[in-house]
Motif scaffolding. Structure first.
Motif, PDB file in Angstrom:
ATOM      1  N   THR A  94       0.817  -1.210   0.000  1.00 52.85           N
ATOM      2  CA  THR A  94       0.000   0.000   0.000  1.00 52.85           C
ATOM      3  C   THR A  94       0.854   1.265   0.000  1.00 52.85           C
ATOM      4  O   THR A  94       0.473   2.265  -0.611  1.00 52.85           O
ATOM      5  CB  THR A  94      -0.970   0.017   1.193  1.00 52.85           C
ATOM      6  N   SER A  95       1.999   1.229   0.660  1.00 55.85           N
ATOM      7  CA  SER A  95       2.886   2.400   0.628  1.00 55.85           C
ATOM      8  C   SER A  95       3.465   2.603  -0.762  1.00 55.85           C
ATOM      9  O   SER A  95       3.689   3.747  -1.184  1.00 55.85           O
ATOM     10  CB  SER A  95       4.010   2.244   1.651  1.00 55.85           C
ATOM     11  N   GLY A  96       3.698   1.524  -1.472  1.00 61.67           N
ATOM     12  CA  GLY A  96       4.148   1.622  -2.856  1.00 61.67           C
ATOM     13  C   GLY A  96       3.066   2.218  -3.740  1.00 61.67           C
ATOM     14  O   GLY A  96       3.348   3.056  -4.614  1.00 61.67           O
ATOM     15  N   LEU A  97       1.828   1.793  -3.514  1.00 64.10           N
ATOM     16  CA  LEU A  97       0.702   2.377  -4.255  1.00 64.10           C
ATOM     17  C   LEU A  97       0.594   3.876  -3.971  1.00 64.10           C
ATOM     18  O   LEU A  97       0.387   4.681  -4.886  1.00 64.10           O
ATOM     19  CB  LEU A  97      -0.611   1.689  -3.877  1.00 64.10           C
ATOM     20  N   ALA A  98       0.751   4.235  -2.706  1.00 63.63           N
ATOM     21  CA  ALA A  98       0.684   5.650  -2.339  1.00 63.63           C
ATOM     22  C   ALA A  98       1.786   6.447  -3.034  1.00 63.63           C
ATOM     23  O   ALA A  98       1.549   7.562  -3.508  1.00 63.63           O
ATOM     24  CB  ALA A  98       0.782   5.808  -0.821  1.00 63.63           C
ATOM     25  N   ALA A  99       2.979   5.871  -3.115  1.00 59.74           N
ATOM     26  CA  ALA A  99       4.088   6.553  -3.794  1.00 59.74           C
ATOM     27  C   ALA A  99       3.776   6.750  -5.273  1.00 59.74           C
ATOM     28  O   ALA A  99       4.052   7.816  -5.834  1.00 59.74           O
ATOM     29  CB  ALA A  99       5.380   5.753  -3.627  1.00 59.74           C
ATOM     30  N   LEU A 100       3.183   5.736  -5.911  1.00 61.51           N
ATOM     31  CA  LEU A 100       2.815   5.863  -7.319  1.00 61.51           C
ATOM     32  C   LEU A 100       1.782   6.973  -7.513  1.00 61.51           C
ATOM     33  O   LEU A 100       1.871   7.755  -8.459  1.00 61.51           O
ATOM     34  CB  LEU A 100       2.286   4.534  -7.864  1.00 61.51           C
ATOM     35  N   ILE A 101       0.811   7.046  -6.610  1.00 59.38           N
ATOM     36  CA  ILE A 101      -0.215   8.089  -6.699  1.00 59.38           C
ATOM     37  C   ILE A 101       0.429   9.470  -6.518  1.00 59.38           C
ATOM     38  O   ILE A 101       0.130  10.403  -7.266  1.00 59.38           O
ATOM     39  CB  ILE A 101      -1.323   7.864  -5.650  1.00 59.38           C
ATOM     40  N   GLU A 102       1.307   9.590  -5.535  1.00 59.57           N
ATOM     41  CA  GLU A 102       1.971  10.874  -5.291  1.00 59.57           C
ATOM     42  C   GLU A 102       2.816  11.298  -6.486  1.00 59.57           C
ATOM     43  O   GLU A 102       2.824  12.479  -6.866  1.00 59.57           O
ATOM     44  CB  GLU A 102       2.833  10.782  -4.041  1.00 59.57           C
ATOM     45  N   LEU A 103       3.514  10.350  -7.093  1.00 60.45           N
ATOM     46  CA  LEU A 103       4.321  10.672  -8.271  1.00 60.45           C
ATOM     47  C   LEU A 103       3.432  11.099  -9.433  1.00 60.45           C
ATOM     48  O   LEU A 103       3.759  12.019 -10.176  1.00 60.45           O
ATOM     49  CB  LEU A 103       5.202   9.490  -8.652  1.00 60.45           C
ATOM     50  N   ARG A 104       2.318  10.434  -9.590  1.00 65.13           N
ATOM     51  CA  ARG A 104       1.381  10.799 -10.653  1.00 65.13           C
ATOM     52  C   ARG A 104       0.858  12.210 -10.439  1.00 65.13           C
ATOM     53  O   ARG A 104       0.776  13.015 -11.367  1.00 65.13           O
ATOM     54  CB  ARG A 104       0.224   9.798 -10.682  1.00 65.13           C
ATOM     55  N   GLU A 105       0.518  12.534  -9.183  1.00 59.52           N
ATOM     56  CA  GLU A 105       0.015  13.874  -8.874  1.00 59.52           C
ATOM     57  C   GLU A 105       1.095  14.934  -9.105  1.00 59.52           C
ATOM     58  O   GLU A 105       0.815  15.997  -9.647  1.00 59.52           O
ATOM     59  CB  GLU A 105      -0.499  13.934  -7.432  1.00 59.52           C
ATOM     60  N   GLN A 106       2.327  14.650  -8.692  1.00 60.22           N
ATOM     61  CA  GLN A 106       3.420  15.586  -8.907  1.00 60.22           C
ATOM     62  C   GLN A 106       3.655  15.811 -10.402  1.00 60.22           C
ATOM     63  O   GLN A 106       3.833  16.940 -10.851  1.00 60.22           O
ATOM     64  CB  GLN A 106       4.700  15.077  -8.252  1.00 60.22           C
TER      65      GLN A 106
END
Length: 148
Positions: A94-106
């Motif tokens: 889930t932390s990896g998923l969160a990182a992917l979402i954050e990178l997408r948003e950035q």
């Protein structure tokens, strides 16, 4: 009261009886064990100007997600397209998923396009279960991601 469990290794009663077992079998060094670390491997290439491909391998979890976030974040500002190649990721938490979402948003905030190249179920399934497929531009491989 009697113990119905079977004796363990060693003597008939299950005790080791003061003996020491020495395993002389060499460790398995097959291709799957080439990298026994639980860390994250990140490689980058730039196939053309303004494009970076980030190849990710290993486990993407709460311990390694900050490493991915840092590696990709520092490149987002200087490119137009980031492709994350995730086929070598062995675990996506889930932390990896969160990182992917954050990178997408950035990437979205800075006008950079972010695409994922992956066909591995162990990566795509968590994305699907979390209902995140609609957030990502997912392709079968890096060439397809680069040419879309």
């Amino acid at each position: 009261m009697t113990d119905s469990r079977r004796p363990g290794p060693g003597n008939a009663d299950g005790s080791l009886g003061g003996t020491t077992r020495t395993d002389t079998t060499p460790p398995d060094t097959g291709p799957d064990d080439a990298d026994n670390s639980d860390g994250l491997q990140i490689g980058t290439t730039s196939p053309s100007e303004g494009v970076v491909v980030v190849t990710v391998g290993g486990e993407l979890d709460m311990l390694t997600a900050p490493e991915l976030r840092a590696a990709v974040s520092e490149r987002i500002a200087s490119v137009e397209l980031v492709v994350l190649a995730l086929d070598d990721v062995r675990f996506l938490g889930t932390s990896g998923l969160a990182a992917l979402i954050e990178l997408r948003e950035q990437a979205h905030r800075t006008g950079v396009e972010l695409r994922i190249a992956c066909t591995e179920r162990r990566v795509l399934r968590p994305i699907g279960i979390a209902g995140l497929h609609h957030l990502f531009d997912i392709h079968d491989d890096v060439p397809a991601a680069l040419n879309s």
